[in-house]
Design an enzyme around this catalytic site. Sequence first.
Site, PDB file in Angstrom:
ATOM      1  N   HIS A 212       0.795  -1.229   0.000  1.00 25.50           N
ATOM      2  CA  HIS A 212       0.000   0.000   0.000  1.00 25.50           C
ATOM      3  C   HIS A 212       0.825   1.275   0.000  1.00 25.50           C
ATOM      4  O   HIS A 212       0.271   2.366  -0.044  1.00 25.50           O
ATOM      5  CB  HIS A 212      -0.922   0.022   1.215  1.00 25.50           C
ATOM      6  CG  HIS A 212      -0.161   0.228   2.509  1.00 25.50           C
ATOM      7  ND1 HIS A 212       0.549  -0.775   3.109  1.00 25.50           N
ATOM      8  CD2 HIS A 212       0.015   1.333   3.269  1.00 25.50           C
ATOM      9  CE1 HIS A 212       1.124  -0.295   4.210  1.00 25.50           C
ATOM     10  NE2 HIS A 212       0.819   0.977   4.334  1.00 25.50           N
TER      11      HIS A 212
HETATM   12  C1  UD1 Z   1      -1.638   5.357   6.380  1.00 25.37           C
HETATM   13  C2  UD1 Z   1      -0.284   5.729   6.969  1.00 25.37           C
HETATM   14  C3  UD1 Z   1       0.711   4.604   6.692  1.00 25.37           C
HETATM   15  C4  UD1 Z   1       0.193   3.266   7.161  1.00 25.37           C
HETATM   16  C5  UD1 Z   1      -1.165   3.022   6.519  1.00 25.37           C
HETATM   17  C6  UD1 Z   1      -1.727   1.686   6.971  1.00 25.37           C
HETATM   18  C7  UD1 Z   1       0.271   8.137   6.913  1.00 25.37           C
HETATM   19  C8  UD1 Z   1       1.137   9.151   6.278  1.00 25.37           C
HETATM   20  N1  UD1 Z   1       0.262   6.927   6.350  1.00 25.37           N
HETATM   21  O1  UD1 Z   1      -1.500   5.315   4.975  1.00 25.37           O
HETATM   22  O2  UD1 Z   1       1.907   4.874   7.394  1.00 25.37           O
HETATM   23  O3  UD1 Z   1       1.092   2.256   6.793  1.00 25.37           O
HETATM   24  O4  UD1 Z   1      -2.041   4.102   6.898  1.00 25.37           O
HETATM   25  O5  UD1 Z   1      -2.961   1.411   6.460  1.00 25.37           O
HETATM   26  O6  UD1 Z   1      -0.339   8.421   7.904  1.00 25.37           O
HETATM   27  N2  UD1 Z   1      -9.009   5.158   2.649  1.00 25.37           N
HETATM   28  C9  UD1 Z   1     -10.220   4.510   2.679  1.00 25.37           C
HETATM   29  N3  UD1 Z   1     -10.719   4.158   3.903  1.00 25.37           N
HETATM   30  C10 UD1 Z   1     -10.074   4.411   5.070  1.00 25.37           C
HETATM   31  C11 UD1 Z   1      -8.847   5.086   5.012  1.00 25.37           C
HETATM   32  C12 UD1 Z   1      -8.320   5.437   3.807  1.00 25.37           C
HETATM   33  O7  UD1 Z   1     -10.826   4.251   1.677  1.00 25.37           O
HETATM   34  O8  UD1 Z   1     -10.597   4.045   6.131  1.00 25.37           O
HETATM   35  C13 UD1 Z   1      -8.421   5.510   1.338  1.00 25.37           C
HETATM   36  C14 UD1 Z   1      -8.707   6.917   0.938  1.00 25.37           C
HETATM   37  O9  UD1 Z   1      -8.923   6.940  -0.431  1.00 25.37           O
HETATM   38  C15 UD1 Z   1      -7.429   7.647   1.262  1.00 25.37           C
HETATM   39  C16 UD1 Z   1      -6.372   6.569   1.047  1.00 25.37           C
HETATM   40  O10 UD1 Z   1      -7.023   5.355   1.400  1.00 25.37           O
HETATM   41  O11 UD1 Z   1      -7.220   8.768   0.483  1.00 25.37           O
HETATM   42  C17 UD1 Z   1      -5.154   6.771   1.877  1.00 25.37           C
HETATM   43  O12 UD1 Z   1      -5.464   6.897   3.260  1.00 25.37           O
HETATM   44  P1  UD1 Z   1      -4.467   7.701   4.266  1.00 25.37           P
HETATM   45  O13 UD1 Z   1      -4.958   7.571   5.667  1.00 25.37           O
HETATM   46  O14 UD1 Z   1      -4.197   9.053   3.741  1.00 25.37           O
HETATM   47  O15 UD1 Z   1      -3.090   6.937   4.124  1.00 25.37           O
HETATM   48  P2  UD1 Z   1      -2.747   5.381   4.007  1.00 25.37           P
HETATM   49  O16 UD1 Z   1      -2.257   5.128   2.637  1.00 25.37           O
HETATM   50  O17 UD1 Z   1      -3.855   4.531   4.528  1.00 25.37           O
END
Ligand code: UD1
Length: 375
Positions: A212
């Site tokens: 991811h």
């Molecule tokens: C975050 C952490 C990363 C961790 C990962 C584990 C940061 C910088 N990154 O990354 O260190 O390894 O979590 O999962 O904090 N989304 C959903 N549902 C959710 C959450 C996210 O659909 O419940 C999607 C959204 O489109 C969002 C994307 O995932 O834009 C990324 O989510 P985000 O929390 O920004 O970062 P992660 O890639 O999950």
Amino acid sequence: HSIICIVGARPNFMKIAPIMAALNALKPALEVTLVHTGQHYDVAMNEQYFQALGIPAPDINLEVGSGTHATQTAEVMCRFEAALEGKNPTAILVVGDVNSTIACALVATKKGIPVIHVEAGLRSFDRGMPEEINRVLTDQISDMLFTTEPSGKDNLLREGVAAQRIHFVGNVMIDTLKNNLPRAISARKIASDAGREDFLPEDGKYAVLTMHRPSNVDDEVVLASLINTVVSISNQLPVIFPLHPRTKSMLHKFGLEKLLDTPNILLLPPMGYLEMLGLMQGATVVLTDSGGIQEETTALGVPCITLRENTERPITVEQGSNTIAGQNPQAIMAIFDDVMRTGGKAGRIPEYWDGRASNRIADLIAIEFGIPRAS
Ligand code: UD1
């Protein structure tokens, strides 16, 4: 006394569970509350973890949701500052390296509230990784820093953190792993629940893949190359691949889903904790770009191939079962072939990855802030 614990994203949940349990043993002299920033909000990315790990419902949910790094971090800061209004906690406690970690640490320290950072000092030395920025900055403004492995202390001392603030206590993720291993859910059950009871071969062998990181999934050429490599692997060993929401949306955006449409790859939604534990425990090999999974496979003695150029957790390579492969298909295949031929690295368990890290943390916090023990 009171301590506010913070969680935001999936990798925080398995760290906070044993810490809250250990801190709660200091009741009634200590009140422990939980703030969830809402960085992760999907059921599969958070509620499943709260239930499986018995984490108390958050006292406050800031409901920040997704956004650019600046928006997400700023939203957490504004909402957490408002939530602290009228409160005067003894300290706040943050874990790991996600955007919620730095955001809450920054708010608290500017209000003069001591910051406790669990999993301090890890460094990939790759500032292209958002988590590395979060780690470096959080450690600079933390008052008590708990490390998981010896490299943590070396890194912190080099960055000028005072030695008396640093405490080597071991790995709280492994506390959670040990607490939950008896309840782990097997790959056979997971495949069968997904309607694919035929997926695993007679010998029950399989690989697990998780991926991811933006560096692996946000670039079309890199993602396509990694997926093609996984398809080659699946010709030798069936691959179980739980999809992070980010990865799912990138595969769709680049039209790469069809590459994965082969009988030897099982795509699944994000797994709960007990499912992931069972998948890792029973795997012949795990391929991942996660930080936590490098540690969990080391604790389980399962070979891990890390799809990154570096690791902030060097002990998993030096002592554990982890090998750094990077993104290059030949390099990944060479390590995979070695695992198939030799069984791969077994490794040994690092010091203090013994299931008692959270108790050490609670003891040190009690001493630091003069919190009396109940008995
Ligand atoms: C975050 C952490 C990363 C961790 C990962 C584990 C940061 C910088 N990154 O990354 O260190 O390894 O979590 O999962 O904090 N989304 C959903 N549902 C959710 C959450 C996210 O659909 O419940 C999607 C959204 O489109 C969002 C994307 O995932 O834009 C990324 O989510 P985000 O929390 O920004 O970062 P992660 O890639 O999950």
